[in-house]
Enzyme design. Structure first.
Site, short mmCIF file in Angstrom:
data_model
loop_
_atom_site.label_atom_id
_atom_site.label_comp_id
_atom_site.label_asym_id
_atom_site.label_seq_id
_atom_site.Cartn_x
_atom_site.Cartn_y
_atom_site.Cartn_z
N TYR A 50 0.84 -1.21 0.00
CA TYR A 50 0.00 0.00 0.00
C TYR A 50 0.87 1.26 0.00
O TYR A 50 0.65 2.19 -0.78
CB TYR A 50 -0.91 -0.01 1.23
CG TYR A 50 -1.86 1.16 1.30
CD1 TYR A 50 -2.98 1.21 0.47
CD2 TYR A 50 -1.65 2.21 2.19
CE1 TYR A 50 -3.87 2.28 0.53
CE2 TYR A 50 -2.53 3.28 2.25
CZ TYR A 50 -3.63 3.30 1.42
OH TYR A 50 -4.51 4.37 1.47
N LYS A 70 0.86 4.09 -3.15
CA LYS A 70 0.52 5.49 -2.88
C LYS A 70 1.74 6.41 -3.04
O LYS A 70 1.63 7.53 -3.52
CB LYS A 70 -0.09 5.63 -1.48
CG LYS A 70 -1.47 5.02 -1.34
CD LYS A 70 -2.48 5.72 -2.22
CE LYS A 70 -3.90 5.29 -1.94
NZ LYS A 70 -4.90 6.04 -2.76
#
Length: 267
Positions: free
Chosen positions: A142, A146
């Protein structure tokens, strides 16, 4: 004329809060959902869009422009969470996360740019994450997806500035939304080398989301950015300590910062 806003992932969580806030402020708001027919309580129109499907993206953008004649603001909000030891996350789930959190937003940007160039104006806001500024244990995939979107934004901003188009990042911390419910969790395996540490971290992450800030904070921040004639490259929205963690990463030696994170996550 009211500005036209498109918000990907606008049916719940942060996207929904942003859409409702801007709708009340007089903007023409369109949200997207993979299954808009299932949403009956939206205050603004929802359009079908799957960020992993280029044809779906093109169709949704065409629909917004045909209905409103323009597209002033794109808020790339759609995204999914993922947790687990990197060793144990199936590669298909890693690819799916990057398809949703990075490649999808890039395709949406590519679809709106011709219209914004035609208008000689436009604003693109990519919703990233404070987690994208650091490699967090059991959230590495993650963080990477991002963080990559943050860097794409920096480059894109310089490429499209000559066309009158503004691009910026907004990195939220933990907000009280349903993101944990839609997150992919690598299963907690009995006998795994990571069983204790991952289990502890997983419980901590879920607690942070449930006790997170009100999503309206993000909506207010987005509204202020839209109003600004020359937005900054990066914005962070969230609890003070979460934002301060980015400052600490800049000023502390790497190993000190790593030790601080490991202590926080009880590793």
């Amino acid at each position: 004329m009211s500005k036209v806003v498109l918000i990907t992932g606008g049916s719940s969580g942060i996207g929904k809060s942003i859409g409702e806030f801007l709708h009340k402020k007089g903007f023409v708001v369109y949200g997207t959902s993979r299954h808009p027919e299932k949403i009956t309580s939206s205050q603004f129109p929802l359009i079908a869009l799957e960020v992993r499907d280029v044809q779906s993206i093109q169709k949704a953008i065409t629909e917004v422009i045909s209905k409103s004649g323009k597209l002033d603001i794109l808020i790339n909000n759609a995204g999914v969470g993922i947790t687990g030891p990197i060793e144990e996350i199936p590669i298909e789930e890693i690819k799916n996360n990057f398809e949703t959190n990075l490649f999808g937003p890039i395709e949406v940007i590519k679809a709106v740019l011709p219209q914004m160039r035609l208008q000689k104006s436009g604003t693109i806001i990519n919703i990233t994450s404070i987690a994208g500024y650091m490699g967090l244990p059991y959230r590495g995939i993650y963080s990477a997806s991002k963080g990559a979107l943050e860097l794409i934004t920096e480059a894109l901003r310089m490429e499209v500035k000559p066309f009158g188009i503004q691009v910026t990042n907004v990195a939220p911390g933990d907000f009280a939304t349903n993101i944990a419910a839609g997150r992919y969790h690598a299963p907690l395996l009995n006998g795994s080398a990571y069983e204790r540490a991952y289990g502890t971290t997983l419980s901590m992450m879920d607690a942070h989301v449930h006790s997170g800030s009100n999503p309206e904070e993000m909506a207010e921040a987005i509204y202020k950015i839209i109003q600004h004639p020359n937005p900054k490259i990066h914005y962070k929205v969230g609890a003070f300590l979460q934002k301060f963690s980015i400052v600490l990463k800049r000023i502390l030696p790497d190993k000190w910062y790593e030790k601080m994170l490991m202590k926080h996550y009880q590793l």
